[in-house]
Enzyme design. Structure first.
Site, short mmCIF file in Angstrom:
data_model
loop_
_atom_site.label_atom_id
_atom_site.label_comp_id
_atom_site.label_asym_id
_atom_site.label_seq_id
_atom_site.Cartn_x
_atom_site.Cartn_y
_atom_site.Cartn_z
N VAL A 13 0.75 -1.49 -0.48
CA VAL A 13 0.05 -0.10 -0.31
C VAL A 13 0.74 1.28 -0.29
O VAL A 13 0.35 2.07 -0.73
CB VAL A 13 -1.40 -0.34 1.44
CG1 VAL A 13 -1.77 0.37 0.79
CG2 VAL A 13 -1.26 -1.23 1.17
N LYS A 103 -5.65 -1.25 10.89
CA LYS A 103 -7.21 -1.83 11.62
C LYS A 103 -6.26 -2.33 12.68
O LYS A 103 -7.32 -2.19 13.63
CB LYS A 103 -8.20 -2.60 11.09
CG LYS A 103 -6.86 -3.93 9.94
CD LYS A 103 -6.73 -4.16 8.83
CE LYS A 103 -5.87 -5.03 8.53
NZ LYS A 103 -6.01 -5.27 6.70
N GLY A 184 -1.94 -14.18 -4.91
CA GLY A 184 -1.04 -13.44 -4.23
C GLY A 184 -2.50 -12.40 -3.06
O GLY A 184 -2.46 -11.46 -2.98
N GLU A 187 -1.12 -13.91 2.29
CA GLU A 187 0.22 -13.59 3.07
C GLU A 187 0.37 -14.96 3.18
O GLU A 187 -0.49 -16.31 3.40
CB GLU A 187 -0.08 -13.35 4.50
CG GLU A 187 -0.55 -11.49 4.02
CD GLU A 187 -0.02 -10.66 3.92
OE1 GLU A 187 1.57 -10.37 3.79
OE2 GLU A 187 -0.73 -9.36 3.46
N ASP A 198 -8.66 -10.91 11.31
CA ASP A 198 -8.91 -9.00 10.99
C ASP A 198 -10.22 -9.06 10.43
O ASP A 198 -10.45 -7.68 10.34
CB ASP A 198 -7.99 -9.53 8.93
CG ASP A 198 -7.79 -8.71 8.22
OD1 ASP A 198 -7.47 -7.36 8.42
OD2 ASP A 198 -8.79 -8.33 7.30
N LYS A 202 -11.13 -5.10 11.05
CA LYS A 202 -11.91 -3.92 11.01
C LYS A 202 -13.81 -4.00 11.37
O LYS A 202 -14.39 -3.03 11.41
CB LYS A 202 -12.78 -4.56 9.32
CG LYS A 202 -11.82 -4.87 8.67
CD LYS A 202 -11.50 -5.43 7.20
CE LYS A 202 -10.00 -5.41 7.04
NZ LYS A 202 -10.21 -6.39 5.63
#
Lengths: 431, 431
Positions: A13, A103, A184, A187, A198, A202
Site C-alpha cells: 500500500v 485496522k 497474491g 499472505e 482481521d 474491521k
C-alpha cells in the site's frame, strides 16, 4: 502551495500511495484541486530496490520526518501495534494530521489514538482501514449520519472470500488457500485472515463508527474459516445457500452483538454474489433502510485510492472539522455487549450418524432437550459405510443452546467425528 | 446554538425531512453533534392537513423565509425547474446554504446554479438528487477523488426497476405499471420515469461529478421501458440475462458516451440481483477498480436520510470547503460527447419471421450487409402460425449499424410487426 506528505512504511500500500502522489499529479490537481509534495518515506532497508520510487525519499529516521516543519500529513502504512502507535502519537503531538490504514491498531487502541488527536487539535483519517477502496467509513460517519444504525453485515476479508469462493467451486480448504497464496490474495502467514481476526479488527472499527460506542475487541465472538469442510459448502449449495465469512454488528434489545463467523447466506441475497477477493458491507439504517457498499477490500492501488482520499480530506481541512464535530468518532460510552450465547439464528448441522435403528431418535432427542426445533432433516444414503451423513437445518435457536447440544452430540456413540456447524442468515434478516 | 433551517416544499420527501428535524433531535445530537431549528416550510396550501407537522411552520410566503436572518440553510424539495431555480438563486444571493434533491433542475441548469453558489461564497449540496439514500455523490466526489473514473453503470430509477422486476416474474408492462402505482412506487403520471428522462437527469449529475465536465443534457441518448415486451424478457432469461434500465456514462477514446436504455445484464452480475424499487450504481476507477453502491433510490425517509446528511455537512461548514475546493463541482470544460451510433456492444433482436424458405436468408443478409455478425440464432417452432419467433444475439456491433439494419428489417415482407431490440452488457464490461 503543495501540501507536504510523509509516508511511514513502503509495502504494497505504501508504495502504491507513493506512486500516486509522485506520478498522478495532474489527475490529483484536476480531481482534488491540490498538489502534494511527497517528502519522505520511512523504510527499514533503504537499499532494497523499489522501482519508481526515488532513493532520496527513503529514510530510516522517523524523527527527521516528524520534525520536518514542511510535513503537514503523516501517512502511517506500517501496520501492527508498534512502532506505528508511538509514531502516530508523536506525529499528532507535533501538530501533524494523520492518515492511517492500520485496522489492528485502531481496533485495539482507537479510543486512545482518537483522544490524542482531539487533544492535539488534529485529526486521524482511516478510510483505508476497512474495506479497501470502498468509502465505508465515510458512508457510516457522514452519508448515514442521520440514521440510527440497526445492523451491519459485511464480507470484510478478501482472502477468506477468495478461499470460500474457490471451495464453493469444489476445492478443499488447503487447495484454495494455496491458490490464494500463489495469486497474491493471501499472505505467506494467513493466520490473521483465516482465523477471522482481521475481520474482527474491521468490525470493531465499523461498529464504533456506526453505534458511536467504545468496542471492547476481546468481546467480539470470532470464528474463522480454517476448520470448514468443503463437503458442508456443497450441502449448503444444495439447500440454496452460499457460505461467507461474515462480520456482524447489530443492536438486539439494547445490547450490541458483535460476531465474526462463517454463515450460510441465501443464494438470492446480494452478499451471496460477492465473489473472489471482493468485499461488501450491508448497513441497515432506520431511515435509509438497507444500503450496501461493494468493492476491492485489499491490494495496493484500491487501498491507495482510499488513503489518498483521506490525504485530500486532511489537506482541505475538512478532516479536522469532521473529527472535531462528529461524535461518532468520540466513542464516549462503552458498548453493552450481548453474550454470544444469546444470539438467535437458524443453524446447519451435519454429522456422520451410525446407520442403525435408534440413531436418529437419540440425535433428535439431544436437540429437543436443548429446545432446538428442526426445520429440515435429510439423511443421505451410503452403501459403503455404516455411518451416513445426516444434515439438519434448525428453526431459530439460541447460540448457547446449539453449542451445548454440539458438546453432547460430539460425544454420542452413534455420531462419528465432529459435528459440522454453520450459522444461517435468513432472507428476512439479510434483506 | 441550533442551526436554522427552512424547507421549500412539503411532499413525500419534504415532510419526511421535517419529521426527522422535529422528532429526532436526540439522534441528530448523538450522531451529528448538532441541533437544528426548523423555522419554516413553504407550501402551496397551508390548510391541507399534515399530521405531525405544526401548522405554525407552514407558510406560502417565500420572501419571509429567504429574509429570515436566522435561516442558515434552505432545503429545496419542490422539484421542477421553476420556481425552484429562482428560489435557490435568491437564497444563495442572500447568503443561505442550499440543500436540494432537485435532479431535474441540476441536470439542466447545474452549471449555472453552482456558479451562483460560488459567486455567493456559499454551497449547494445535492446528495439526495441521485440514488435516494445511497451516498453516491459523496462517493464520486470525495471517496473516489483520487481516481480517474472510467465508467459508471447504474440502475437509478426505482419505478422502472420495480416494473422490470415484475415483468420478469411474468407480468405484462401494463400490469406491472398498475401494480407499481398502487404500491406507491410509481407516480400517477409515470412518464418521466418510464421514458428514461428521470434516469437521464441523474446520469447527467453523476457524469458531471465523475468526469468533472459540463454535461449537455440534450446529448444523452434516452430510451425508456415503455415499449418493452415481456416476451423478450422471457427469452432473455432463457439466455441467462436479466433486463434492467441502465444509465451509462463511459469514456471511449477520449469521448464521453452517455446513454439510458434497457439492457440485458448477465444473471450472475451484481446489477442483475438488484430487485424491486432498489437502485445500484457501479463505478469503475483507475485505482479503486469496481465499487458498487446499493440502496433505496426513492421514498420519503430514504431520501430524507441523504437530505439531512447534507444539512449536517452544510451546518458544519464542510460543504462550503468542498464546494470551494473540489474542481469536480466546477465543471469547467464541456464534455466531448460520443455520438450514440458509435457505441459498440452486443445486441439482442427478436422478430416474427415468415416460416418459409428464404426468410432466414434474407434476414441474415440484411445484418451481414451492415457488418453485423451473429453470435447465436434460435428459431422457435410454432404450429399455429405461419410466422415464428426468431431470436438473434449478435457479436459486438455499432449502434448505428444495428439501427440501420432495424430500419430495413422492419420493412421486410418476411418480418411481421416491429423487431424487438435490447442491448446486451457483457460480463467483462459489467464486472
Amino acid at each position: 502551495m503543495p501540501t507536504g506528505v510523509a509516508i511511514l512504511g513502503c509495502g504494497t500500500v505504501g508504495s502504491a500511495v507513493a506512486e500516486m502522489l509522485l506520478n498522478e499529479k495532474l489527475l490529483l490537481k484536476k480531481r482534488a484541486g491540490r498538489s502534494f509534495d511527497l517528502r519522505h518515506i520511512l523504510v527499514r532497508d533503504p537499499a532494497r530496490p523499489r522501482p519508481g520510487i526515488p532513493r532520496r525519499l527513503l529514510t530510516t529516521d522517523a524523527a527527521k520526518i516528524l520534525h520536518d516543519p514542511q510535513v503537514h500529513i503523516v501517512v502511517e502504512l506500517m501496520g501492527g501495534i508498534e512502532p506505528a502507535g508511538t509514531l502516530i502519537r508523536q506525529a499528532l503531538s507535533l501538530g501533524k494530521r494523520v492518515v492511517t490504514a492500520n485496522k489492528h491498531l485502531l481496533a485495539l487502541h482507537g479510543v486512545d489514538v482518537f483522544r490524542a488527536a482531539r487533544k492535539a487539535g488534529s485529526s486521524v483519517c482511516f478510510e483505508a482501514s476497512c474495506g479497501g477502496a470502498i468509502p465505508i467509513v465515510m458512508a457510516l460517519s457522514r452519508g448515514l449520519v442521520a440514521n440510527d444504525i440497526d445492523r451491519i453485515i459485511g464480507i470484510v476479508n478478501g482472502t477468506c472470500n477468495y478461499i470460500l469462493t474457490r471451495m464453493s467451486d469444489g476445492q478443499t480448504y488447503a487447495q484454495a488457500l494455496a491458490e490464494a497464496q500463489s495469486a497474491g490474495f493471501a499472505e505467506p502467514d494467513p493466520t490473521m485472515d483465516v482465523r477471522g481476526t482481521d475481520s474482527a479488527h474491521k468490525l470493531a472499527i465499523l461498529a464504533a463508527l456506526a453505534f458511536g460506542v467504545q468496542v471492547p475487541f476481546e468481546k467480539i465472538q470470532i470464528q474463522g474459516i480454517d476448520s470448514l469442510d468443503a463437503v458442508d459448502l456443497n450441502y449448503g449449495r444444495e439447500l440454496g445457500y452460499v457460505c461467507k465469512l461474515l462480520a456482524i454488528a447489530e443492536k438486539i434489545n439494547g445490547y450490541l452483538s458483535l460476531r465474526v463467523h462463517p454463515a450460510f447466506v441465501p443464494r438470492q441475497h446480494l452478499l451471496a454474489s460477492v465473489g473472489g477477493p471482493f468485499n461488501a458491507i450491508s448497513v441497515f439504517g432506520h431511515a435509509s433502510g438497507q444500503t450496501l457498499y461493494y468493492g476491492r477490500g485489499a491490494g495496493g492501488r484500491p487501498t491507495a485510492s482510499a488513503v489518498v482520499a483521506d490525504i485530500v480530506d486532511s489537506a482541505m481541512g475538512t478532516a479536522d472539522v469532521l473529527f472535531r464535530e462528529l461524535p461518532a468518532l468520540a466513542g464516549r460510552s462503552p458498548a453493552r455487549i450481548m453474550p454470544p450465547s444469546a444470539v438467535v439464528c437458524r443453524h446447519y448441522l451435519r454429522m456422520q450418524a451410525l446407520d442403525q435403528p435408534g440413531s436418529m431418535h437419540r440425535i433428535t432427542g439431544v436437540l429437543g432437550k436443548k429446545g432446538i426445533s428442526l426445520a429440515a432433516v435429510a439423511q443421505h444414503e451410503s452403501r459403503q459405510d455404516s455411518y451416513v451423513p445426516l444434515v439438519v437445518m434448525t428453526h431459530e435457536a439460541g447460540d448457547g443452546a446449539v453449542t451445548a447440544a454440539l458438546r453432547v452430540l460430539n460425544r454420542l456413540n452413534c455420531v462419528r467425528g465432529k459435528v459440522s456447524h454453520i450459522r444461517v442468515i435468513d432472507p428476512a434478516q439479510a434483506v
